[in-house]
Enzyme design. Sequence first.
Site, mmCIF file in Angstrom:
data_model
loop_
_atom_site.group_PDB
_atom_site.id
_atom_site.type_symbol
_atom_site.label_atom_id
_atom_site.label_comp_id
_atom_site.label_asym_id
_atom_site.label_seq_id
_atom_site.Cartn_x
_atom_site.Cartn_y
_atom_site.Cartn_z
ATOM 1 N N GLU A 105 -0.566 1.472 -0.638
ATOM 2 C CA GLU A 105 -0.498 1.173 0.014
ATOM 3 C C GLU A 105 -0.328 1.683 1.892
ATOM 4 O O GLU A 105 -1.281 0.976 2.205
ATOM 5 C CB GLU A 105 1.403 0.699 0.166
ATOM 6 C CG GLU A 105 1.272 -0.170 -0.708
ATOM 7 C CD GLU A 105 3.195 -0.872 -0.961
ATOM 8 O OE1 GLU A 105 3.013 -1.543 -0.990
ATOM 9 O OE2 GLU A 105 3.887 0.811 -1.191
ATOM 10 N N GLU A 125 5.580 0.025 -9.812
ATOM 11 C CA GLU A 125 6.357 -0.157 -9.112
ATOM 12 C C GLU A 125 6.732 -1.202 -10.480
ATOM 13 O O GLU A 125 8.232 -0.884 -10.340
ATOM 14 C CB GLU A 125 6.764 -1.256 -8.307
ATOM 15 C CG GLU A 125 6.291 0.006 -6.616
ATOM 16 C CD GLU A 125 4.721 0.169 -6.391
ATOM 17 O OE1 GLU A 125 4.795 0.385 -5.540
ATOM 18 O OE2 GLU A 125 3.290 -0.208 -7.326
#
Length: 699
Positions: A105, A125
């Site tokens: 990210e 995640e």
Amino acid sequence: MSADFQIHGDVAVITLKNPPVNGLGLETRRAVVAGIAQAVADASVKAVIITGHGKAFSGGADVREFGSTKAFQEPNLLSVISCVENCSKPVVAAMHSVVMGGGLELAMGCHYRICAPDTSISMPEVKLGLIPGAGGTQRMPRALGVEPALNMIVSGESIKSEMLSMLPGQKLFDQMALSPQSLMDEALAFAREVADLRPLPKVRDLPCKHPQGDAYFQFARNMVKGMAKHFPAPPKCVDVVEMATKKKFDEGMLFEREQFINLMWTPESRALRHLFGAQRAASKIADVPSDTPVREIHSVAVIGAGTMGGGIAMNFLNAGIAVKLLETKQQALDRGLATITQNYQARVNKGTLKANKMAERMALLSTTLLYEDISQADLVIEAVFEDMGVKEAVFKQLDAVMKQGAILASNTSTLDLNTIAHFTQRPQDVVGLHFFSPANVMKLLEVVRGQDTAKDVLATAMNVAKTIKKIAVVSGVCDGFIGNRMIDQYARQAGFLLDEGCTPEQVDRAMEQFGWAMGPFRMSDLAGNDIGWAIRKRQYSENPKRRYSKTADLLCEQGRFGQKTGAGWYDYKPGKREAIPNKDVEAMLAKHREALGIKARKISDEEIVQRLNLALVNEAAHILQEGVASKASDIDMVYISGYGFPMHRGGPMNYADELGLFNVVQAMQRFATNPHDDAEFWQPAPLLAQLAAEGKTFN
């Protein structure tokens, strides 16, 4: 220092330094923001590079901040990415080795990205019951394309940079470096090339559409629903990626954040995050420092070429370690060798193993009938019949022939390791390595520490487990160690339930709906009912007053040993594992109840689930109090990786914590009033009673 700032001519380089994987902890986040500010303030700096020190660009969130407020303290990751994205000078991510989660990210928040070959890239995640929470679900579809992005986000699996770079239209990489070694030189050159280009490109500004729109996302939901089962995160991944295609970037970010926070509070995510930490904690032993020297293990001998011995041997062959297999008779050796060959050939036939790899592994395997031939092995593992007399003969032979410094390991599942160790003159070199069947498949390895086991032997055993890709949990010495000692109480409760009116399929169905991979009676049929029968004969001859249901003994007296005989608690058709209820078994149970004078009663699934699971919990509390296990999370790892306890529950101790220990004790007190149960067993273990009274938890 959590990040290093250096200037190379007209380019500033910010290097993340937070070992082992440059996790984006609070200090690292602060250092990145400070580095950007310093670069902007310096008129001589024309561009900025962000990279990672050592063997990772960044592994994402710092696991040490899990469950703490630090993860949300400013600058949080969203703020860091915003700072990078809005920098007035171009920021280039120089990606290498490992780029995961928040690390990816962060890279997508940079204006440009250059990547080294053979870099592993992932959004893991979902494996923690979450979705990416710092823009990953909104930037990834824009940078990579909707379908490949959703596939990566839903699976959580790593993909190599070369594969991603070949996707048509991808904007994740602006350039692939020629080699990992040349990455920084190429990144510096690239940064200088783009230094004066304006406007600065942002992933958030890229278009994000799917040509089939609604139809594609409905298809994706149907696929994910079938795979997700007990986990809410995968379907949410579809929702947030769809939002990226239908809303403006900022609206999509708000939706992502809302879903991320909601998922963080689900019991499933708490369970997965608990297990993530538990697996790492299992390798840490309080009185064995991480820098304890380990013994070199270059060759292994395995005593016994049966199913277990062959499976153990395959673990080492798979890791490229030479194995010598010893048996007392040539016929047994030939049979064991044939089984190993068949197991590998089956994988070759399925396409999961290349023929040349099979040949390499088989070339590492040799056989012998003589103990003298294994004398120079660094590690020898005994996998013979579970009888103390047999173990004694083996270990006396090993003591006579093995070189000094060799580690002598027993695969015993129930016997006293201290007694076994003292069959030798070197008890300090003896350790338990309890593999679970099938040993070449099951991930759990109970490492049993005897009273004399040397610290370097224990450290070596844990290192060996890592080498052969097992999840190792240390256990002290007791009957059954951690896993089997607990499962004994679980099985006793299952037997009492049959006495009181349940059928095997009702009990199994309730436990499988709770999430167990297999109920207790299907599990017993798979393992072999005769194994439990033999253990009970020993246990109850030693303690004849101990209560248990005789139903399993009655079953074995009929020769119904399980799948291997085609008949156990259920019937089985040749070559199939489908469990078919048997009327004769039900009649046997009814007759047994009548003999005991018990009138069958209706038992709820809730009672079944609680009695069986809380039997595990209470015994585990005794195990913790006795020091057989050093921490509750170790017990959770044993049951998740070795016994099929539902992962979304986080293990029996985490399940008890979620239920609330006060409620656990209350339930046990109710069970203690049942005249057909074992009231003494249901007295809460002192540790459990204490934690409940103090409002505390196991973990």
